[in-house]
Motif scaffolding. Structure first.
Motif, mmCIF file in Angstrom:
data_model
loop_
_atom_site.group_PDB
_atom_site.id
_atom_site.type_symbol
_atom_site.label_atom_id
_atom_site.label_comp_id
_atom_site.label_asym_id
_atom_site.label_seq_id
_atom_site.Cartn_x
_atom_site.Cartn_y
_atom_site.Cartn_z
ATOM 1 N N PRO A 140 0.810 -1.235 0.000
ATOM 2 C CA PRO A 140 0.000 0.000 0.000
ATOM 3 C C PRO A 140 0.835 1.274 0.000
ATOM 4 C CG PRO A 140 -0.865 -1.588 1.568
ATOM 5 C CD PRO A 140 0.464 -2.122 1.120
ATOM 6 N N ALA A 141 1.887 1.308 0.838
ATOM 7 C CA ALA A 141 2.741 2.494 0.884
ATOM 8 C C ALA A 141 3.489 2.680 -0.429
ATOM 9 C CB ALA A 141 3.743 2.383 2.043
ATOM 10 N N ALA A 142 3.897 1.575 -1.049
ATOM 11 C CA ALA A 142 4.605 1.664 -2.324
ATOM 12 C C ALA A 142 3.704 2.216 -3.423
ATOM 13 C CB ALA A 142 5.149 0.295 -2.725
ATOM 14 N N ILE A 143 2.434 1.867 -3.394
ATOM 15 C CA ILE A 143 1.490 2.402 -4.384
ATOM 16 C C ILE A 143 1.339 3.909 -4.210
ATOM 17 C CG2 ILE A 143 -0.931 2.415 -5.093
ATOM 18 C CD1 ILE A 143 -1.015 -0.584 -4.453
ATOM 19 N N VAL A 144 1.173 4.344 -2.955
ATOM 20 C CA VAL A 144 1.045 5.778 -2.680
ATOM 21 C C VAL A 144 2.308 6.521 -3.114
ATOM 22 C CG1 VAL A 144 0.821 7.512 -0.859
ATOM 23 C CG2 VAL A 144 -0.586 5.447 -0.797
ATOM 24 N N GLU A 145 3.474 5.969 -2.757
ATOM 25 C CA GLU A 145 4.733 6.613 -3.117
ATOM 26 C C GLU A 145 4.912 6.660 -4.636
ATOM 27 O OE1 GLU A 145 8.980 6.979 -4.099
ATOM 28 O OE2 GLU A 145 7.666 5.258 -4.473
ATOM 29 N N GLY A 146 4.507 5.590 -5.316
ATOM 30 C CA GLY A 146 4.611 5.570 -6.771
ATOM 31 C C GLY A 146 3.750 6.639 -7.422
ATOM 32 N N LEU A 147 2.533 6.832 -6.904
ATOM 33 C CA LEU A 147 1.650 7.868 -7.438
ATOM 34 C C LEU A 147 2.207 9.259 -7.157
ATOM 35 C CD1 LEU A 147 -1.875 6.445 -6.502
ATOM 36 C CD2 LEU A 147 -0.736 6.389 -8.728
ATOM 37 N N LEU A 148 2.722 9.452 -5.933
ATOM 38 C CA LEU A 148 3.288 10.752 -5.564
ATOM 39 C C LEU A 148 4.457 11.139 -6.459
ATOM 40 C CD1 LEU A 148 3.413 10.874 -1.656
ATOM 41 C CD2 LEU A 148 2.262 12.507 -3.156
ATOM 42 N N THR A 149 5.421 10.230 -6.588
ATOM 43 C CA THR A 149 6.617 10.550 -7.381
ATOM 44 C C THR A 149 6.280 10.667 -8.860
ATOM 45 O OG1 THR A 149 7.177 8.186 -7.452
ATOM 46 C CG2 THR A 149 8.214 9.519 -5.748
ATOM 47 N N ALA A 150 5.377 9.808 -9.354
ATOM 48 C CA ALA A 150 4.977 9.908 -10.757
ATOM 49 C C ALA A 150 4.303 11.248 -11.021
ATOM 50 C CB ALA A 150 4.039 8.757 -11.123
ATOM 51 N N GLY A 151 3.448 11.676 -10.073
ATOM 52 C CA GLY A 151 2.780 12.963 -10.239
ATOM 53 C C GLY A 151 3.751 14.121 -10.207
ATOM 54 N N TRP A 152 4.716 14.074 -9.257
ATOM 55 C CA TRP A 152 5.678 15.174 -9.169
ATOM 56 C C TRP A 152 6.521 15.258 -10.431
ATOM 57 C CZ3 TRP A 152 10.657 16.606 -9.646
ATOM 58 C CH2 TRP A 152 11.011 17.853 -9.116
ATOM 59 N N TYR A 153 7.035 14.132 -10.892
ATOM 60 C CA TYR A 153 7.897 14.165 -12.070
ATOM 61 C C TYR A 153 7.124 14.477 -13.345
ATOM 62 C CZ TYR A 153 12.064 12.807 -9.559
ATOM 63 O OH TYR A 153 13.152 12.809 -8.711
ATOM 64 N N THR A 154 5.820 14.192 -13.353
ATOM 65 C CA THR A 154 4.999 14.572 -14.510
ATOM 66 C C THR A 154 4.913 16.085 -14.648
ATOM 67 O OG1 THR A 154 3.683 12.539 -14.375
ATOM 68 C CG2 THR A 154 2.708 14.405 -15.557
ATOM 69 N N VAL A 155 4.826 16.775 -13.508
ATOM 70 C CA VAL A 155 4.736 18.249 -13.530
ATOM 71 C C VAL A 155 6.090 18.896 -13.257
ATOM 72 C CG1 VAL A 155 2.319 18.157 -12.807
ATOM 73 C CG2 VAL A 155 4.109 18.425 -11.084
ATOM 74 N N SER A 156 7.161 18.095 -13.255
ATOM 75 C CA SER A 156 8.481 18.629 -12.890
ATOM 76 C C SER A 156 8.958 19.732 -13.828
ATOM 77 C CB SER A 156 9.518 17.496 -12.845
ATOM 78 O OG SER A 156 9.653 16.874 -14.118
#
Length: 273
Positions: A140-156
């Motif tokens: 569960p934590a890995a899914i949340v972290e994956g979404l967070l980092t993917a979102g940040w790098y998408t708008v990086s």
């Protein structure tokens, strides 16, 4: 003003305490536009070094897993190396995410003197059952972290343009970006068996309960207090990460379907020999 080192006013946990890994970063300050412009190019040697160190970290954590399974804690050599690796990984991540302007040092010291980004982690006793099921528990934590980092790098690219134009990172953007990095660091610490504390506090800390009864803040991220806009940006990263992941999966499915259709529509070849 450049931070010359951290002196924690928060006491280290006792033997039975569960320590949630902490991240120290100073308040956002002016950054050189030239280093912001070339940030990821400048970090290429760091990425290579991190990749090589990560290969070794994989084998160390496998050995450490067996050790922790039988003894209830990481072997000292594994704890020392993995703690240093976690600090190095976090410093490179902070630089890549434009949280600081200082170039990361090539060192496995998890709290190098004089560098503005530091982690505090206290390897200690581990629950053997939680160690055995660690890869399942972390999902569960890995899914949340994956979404967070993917979102940040998408708008990086937008983050990069903002910092490039302003010459500094706005406070709400700093808060949300630090929250992403801290959660990622805590996930890594949990996976590396450096802590028994499950990754948490994605939206920052409660000012009254974040780190016990510490008399004052240690850094801009300890405690990490997010404004309303900062929390809104964290939600945005999650939503963007969700949509980017869904779009990537859809594109992969369409590509697979297209390949299958082309294969099925191709004329059969007759073997005459």
């Amino acid at each position: 003003m450049a931070q010359t080192g951290w002196t924690s006013t928060i006491p280290s946990p006792g033997p039975a305490a569960e320590w949630l890994p902490a991240l120290d970063i100073p308040e956002p300050g002016p950054q050189s536009r030239l280093t912001v412009l070339l940030r990821w190019l400048l970090l290429i040697p760091q990425f290579i070094a991190l990749w090589l160190l990560g290969i070794l970290a994989f084998f160390v954590v496998v050995i450490g897993w067996f050790g922790a399974l039988f003894t209830g804690r990481l072997p000292d050599f594994a704890a020392q190396y993995l703690t240093g690796f976690l600090g190095y990984q976090t410093r490179v991540g902070a630089s890549a995410m434009l949280l600081v302007d200082r170039y990361p040092p090539f060192t496995l010291d998890h709290r190098p003197s004089g560098y503005p980004v530091q982690v505090e982690v206290h390897p200690g006793p581990l629950n053997r059952l939680a160690v055995f099921f660690r890869l399942i528990l972390v999902i569960p934590a890995a899914i949340v972290e994956g979404l967070l980092t993917a979102g940040w790098y998408t708008v990086s690219i937008i983050v990069w343009l903002v910092v490039l134009v302003l010459g500094r990172m706005p406070r709400p953007l700093f808060e949300s970006t630090a929250a992403v990095l801290r959660y990622s660091m805590r996930l890594s610490a949990y996976l590396l068996l450096l802590t028994s504390a499950y990754p948490k506090r994605i939206f920052g800390d409660d000012a009254d309960t974040a780190y016990g009864t510490a008399p004052e803040a240690v850094s801009a991220t300890r405690p990490l207090l997010l404004s309303g806009l900062g929390k809104g940006l964290v939600v945005l990263f999650l939503v963007v990460g969700l949509f980017s992941s869904a779009a990537e999966n859809l594109a992969t499915d369409n590509s697979d379907n297209s390949t299958n259709n082309n294969s099925s529509s191709a004329p059969a070849q007759t073997d005459f020999w």
